[in-house]
Design a protein around this motif. Structure first.
Motif, mmCIF file in Angstrom:
data_model
loop_
_atom_site.group_PDB
_atom_site.id
_atom_site.type_symbol
_atom_site.label_atom_id
_atom_site.label_comp_id
_atom_site.label_asym_id
_atom_site.label_seq_id
_atom_site.Cartn_x
_atom_site.Cartn_y
_atom_site.Cartn_z
ATOM 1 N N MET A 80 -15.200 7.969 -2.978
ATOM 2 C CA MET A 80 -15.119 7.341 -4.301
ATOM 3 C C MET A 80 -13.653 7.212 -4.746
ATOM 4 O O MET A 80 -13.188 6.147 -5.105
ATOM 5 N N PHE A 81 -12.929 8.322 -4.633
ATOM 6 C CA PHE A 81 -11.506 8.319 -4.962
ATOM 7 C C PHE A 81 -10.770 7.296 -4.102
ATOM 8 O O PHE A 81 -9.989 6.488 -4.580
ATOM 9 N N LYS A 82 -11.101 7.330 -2.810
ATOM 10 C CA LYS A 82 -10.443 6.430 -1.867
ATOM 11 C C LYS A 82 -10.701 4.963 -2.222
ATOM 12 O O LYS A 82 -9.819 4.127 -2.146
ATOM 13 N N LYS A 83 -11.940 4.692 -2.629
ATOM 14 C CA LYS A 83 -12.307 3.320 -2.988
ATOM 15 C C LYS A 83 -11.449 2.818 -4.156
ATOM 16 O O LYS A 83 -10.972 1.701 -4.163
ATOM 17 N N THR A 84 -11.270 3.691 -5.144
ATOM 18 C CA THR A 84 -10.460 3.304 -6.308
ATOM 19 C C THR A 84 -9.036 2.996 -5.871
ATOM 20 O O THR A 84 -8.460 1.984 -6.257
ATOM 21 N N ILE A 85 -8.472 3.883 -5.057
ATOM 22 C CA ILE A 85 -7.108 3.681 -4.581
ATOM 23 C C ILE A 85 -6.994 2.346 -3.828
ATOM 24 O O ILE A 85 -6.072 1.577 -4.034
ATOM 25 N N LEU A 86 -7.963 2.079 -2.978
ATOM 26 C CA LEU A 86 -7.898 0.842 -2.189
ATOM 27 C C LEU A 86 -7.970 -0.388 -3.080
ATOM 28 O O LEU A 86 -7.296 -1.371 -2.827
ATOM 29 N N SER A 87 -8.758 -0.310 -4.165
ATOM 30 C CA SER A 87 -8.828 -1.506 -4.995
ATOM 31 C C SER A 87 -7.532 -1.698 -5.783
ATOM 32 O O SER A 87 -7.122 -2.814 -6.052
ATOM 33 N N VAL A 88 -6.857 -0.603 -6.121
ATOM 34 C CA VAL A 88 -5.522 -0.728 -6.719
ATOM 35 C C VAL A 88 -4.605 -1.451 -5.738
ATOM 36 O O VAL A 88 -3.880 -2.381 -6.091
ATOM 37 N N SER A 89 -4.685 -1.037 -4.484
ATOM 38 C CA SER A 89 -3.836 -1.658 -3.467
ATOM 39 C C SER A 89 -4.146 -3.140 -3.322
ATOM 40 O O SER A 89 -3.257 -3.976 -3.230
ATOM 41 N N ALA A 90 -5.435 -3.488 -3.320
ATOM 42 C CA ALA A 90 -5.816 -4.898 -3.173
ATOM 43 C C ALA A 90 -5.280 -5.712 -4.348
ATOM 44 O O ALA A 90 -4.777 -6.823 -4.188
ATOM 45 N N LEU A 91 -5.333 -5.108 -5.532
ATOM 46 C CA LEU A 91 -4.813 -5.770 -6.723
ATOM 47 C C LEU A 91 -3.315 -6.038 -6.600
ATOM 48 O O LEU A 91 -2.832 -7.142 -6.865
ATOM 49 N N LEU A 92 -2.581 -5.006 -6.181
ATOM 50 C CA LEU A 92 -1.140 -5.150 -6.031
ATOM 51 C C LEU A 92 -0.823 -6.211 -4.993
ATOM 52 O O LEU A 92 0.085 -7.017 -5.166
ATOM 53 N N GLU A 148 -0.440 8.032 3.586
ATOM 54 C CA GLU A 148 -1.139 8.369 4.840
ATOM 55 C C GLU A 148 -1.941 7.181 5.354
ATOM 56 O O GLU A 148 -1.887 6.838 6.536
ATOM 57 N N GLU A 149 -2.713 6.542 4.454
ATOM 58 C CA GLU A 149 -3.593 5.445 4.871
ATOM 59 C C GLU A 149 -2.772 4.229 5.311
ATOM 60 O O GLU A 149 -3.063 3.599 6.334
ATOM 61 N N ALA A 150 -1.750 3.883 4.533
ATOM 62 C CA ALA A 150 -0.948 2.686 4.850
ATOM 63 C C ALA A 150 -0.236 2.842 6.184
ATOM 64 O O ALA A 150 -0.043 1.871 6.915
ATOM 65 N N ALA A 151 0.130 4.078 6.506
ATOM 66 C CA ALA A 151 0.945 4.324 7.705
ATOM 67 C C ALA A 151 0.153 4.224 8.996
ATOM 68 O O ALA A 151 0.700 4.441 10.073
ATOM 69 N N GLU A 152 -1.116 3.819 8.908
ATOM 70 C CA GLU A 152 -1.887 3.616 10.150
ATOM 71 C C GLU A 152 -1.271 2.519 11.018
ATOM 72 O O GLU A 152 -1.541 2.452 12.207
ATOM 73 N N VAL A 153 -0.439 1.654 10.435
ATOM 74 C CA VAL A 153 0.212 0.600 11.231
ATOM 75 C C VAL A 153 1.638 0.983 11.669
ATOM 76 O O VAL A 153 2.360 0.150 12.221
ATOM 77 N N PHE A 170 8.940 10.160 8.178
ATOM 78 C CA PHE A 170 8.919 9.073 7.186
ATOM 79 C C PHE A 170 7.755 9.254 6.208
ATOM 80 O O PHE A 170 7.937 9.233 4.982
ATOM 81 N N VAL A 171 6.564 9.481 6.732
ATOM 82 C CA VAL A 171 5.384 9.611 5.873
ATOM 83 C C VAL A 171 5.469 10.876 5.025
ATOM 84 O O VAL A 171 5.195 10.848 3.815
ATOM 85 N N SER A 172 5.876 11.976 5.620
ATOM 86 C CA SER A 172 5.870 13.224 4.842
ATOM 87 C C SER A 172 6.946 13.197 3.762
ATOM 88 O O SER A 172 6.738 13.702 2.656
ATOM 89 N N ARG A 184 0.833 -1.209 0.000
ATOM 90 C CA ARG A 184 0.000 0.000 0.000
ATOM 91 C C ARG A 184 0.868 1.260 0.000
ATOM 92 O O ARG A 184 0.574 2.228 -0.697
ATOM 93 N N PHE A 185 1.944 1.237 0.801
ATOM 94 C CA PHE A 185 2.766 2.438 0.957
ATOM 95 C C PHE A 185 3.671 2.644 -0.262
ATOM 96 O O PHE A 185 3.655 3.712 -0.879
ATOM 97 N N PHE A 186 4.466 1.643 -0.614
ATOM 98 C CA PHE A 186 5.542 1.832 -1.598
ATOM 99 C C PHE A 186 5.111 1.520 -3.028
ATOM 100 O O PHE A 186 5.832 1.852 -3.965
ATOM 101 N N ASN A 187 3.970 0.863 -3.226
ATOM 102 C CA ASN A 187 3.509 0.584 -4.587
ATOM 103 C C ASN A 187 2.221 1.316 -4.929
ATOM 104 O O ASN A 187 2.124 1.931 -5.981
ATOM 105 N N ALA A 188 1.231 1.267 -4.044
ATOM 106 C CA ALA A 188 0.002 2.029 -4.310
ATOM 107 C C ALA A 188 0.171 3.500 -3.911
ATOM 108 O O ALA A 188 -0.653 4.335 -4.282
ATOM 109 N N HIS A 189 1.215 3.807 -3.160
ATOM 110 C CA HIS A 189 1.531 5.181 -2.727
ATOM 111 C C HIS A 189 0.414 5.791 -1.872
ATOM 112 O O HIS A 189 0.206 6.997 -1.888
#
Lengths: 156, 156
Positions: B1-13, A55-60, A79-81, A47-52
């Motif tokens: 909506m934007f967030k949903k698209t991003i998350l599905s990209v992440s799930a795909l990766l 902010e969301e990925a860094a919740e962990v 790190f996040v910024s 999520r962080f390094f490929n989907a970019h």
């Protein structure tokens, strides 16, 4: 006689490394916990390094994340910024996980990082320490992929 | 909506990386075998890179050892002869194992390599693949320890 002396030096060195904890995990493996750590770290990494989704990925990532990369200060925020800015400028940057290890509270990733299709990129090993479902510490080693090669195997 | 698209990209990766084998070890862990691999590799490493018993230690290196270090050709012989010469010229060279991981047929070592007391040295991760009690393949990533540091944690 010479050989005996050398071997006892080796035995000494080995016992020194044993006592320093290199093999300390031996009796404490919990494979289910290790696999949960691996899944947490790989999901975060993708999520962080490929989907970019920095902010969301860094919740962990723990707020007081301990950073061993020599160029980055301690803590989650720097790190996040840093990467939020980097990916705004480098949207093609990718970090392909080639293989992973999960052992104790550590997850190790061997990664090929590239910045666009024509970039030979870097070989990276990232090591993350997980505590109570959060990533709390990070080490890495980074080397530019060189050319030419002395073998035909790639660095991966 | 934007967030949903991003998350599905992440799930795909993530599913792409899952299917490529990054998490494939999950159901196949044999901790006793992993610990035997770790002991084999750590013992080899201490004897070879710290005691400098290159010929003797290399009895666990396969003749057709697959080499991913970009500067070294395939095979046991080029590896052993390079370091035998190197240690004749650099008897103070040491490679301290800081931590290790054993997962599947791989053993990962995080190492601080130095060439004498005043050398800041290099951060290294070595990855060895073990098959039937022999070391058959090797990858590494190597980075000179820089100065100054953005944190107080060292690279180790």
């Amino acid at each position: 006689m010479f050989k005996k002396t050398i071997l006892s030096v080796s035995a000494l060195l080995l016992s020194a490394s044993l006592s320093s904890g290199v093999l300390a995990q031996a009796n404490e493996r919990d494979v289910a916990a290790e696999e949960a750590n691996r899944e947490l770290v790989v999901t975060f990494y993708e999520r962080f390094f490929n989907a970019h989704e920095t902010e969301e990925a860094a919740e962990v990532i723990a707020e007081d994340y301990i950073q061993h990369n020599p160029d980055v200060p301690d803590g989650k925020e720097p790190f996040v910024s840093y990467f939020t800015g980097f990916y705004a400028d480098n949207p093609e940057s990718q970090a392909r996980i080639v293989r992973s290890a999960a052992d104790g509270d550590l997850v190790w990733l061997h990664v090929h990082s590239t910045n666009g299709e024509d970039d030979a990129g870097e070989a990276v090993v990232d090591i993350f320490r997980v505590e109570d479902g959060m990533i709390v510490e990070h080490w890495d080693v980074i080397q530019a992929v060189p050319a030419p090669f002395a073998n035909n195997n790639t660095m991966f």
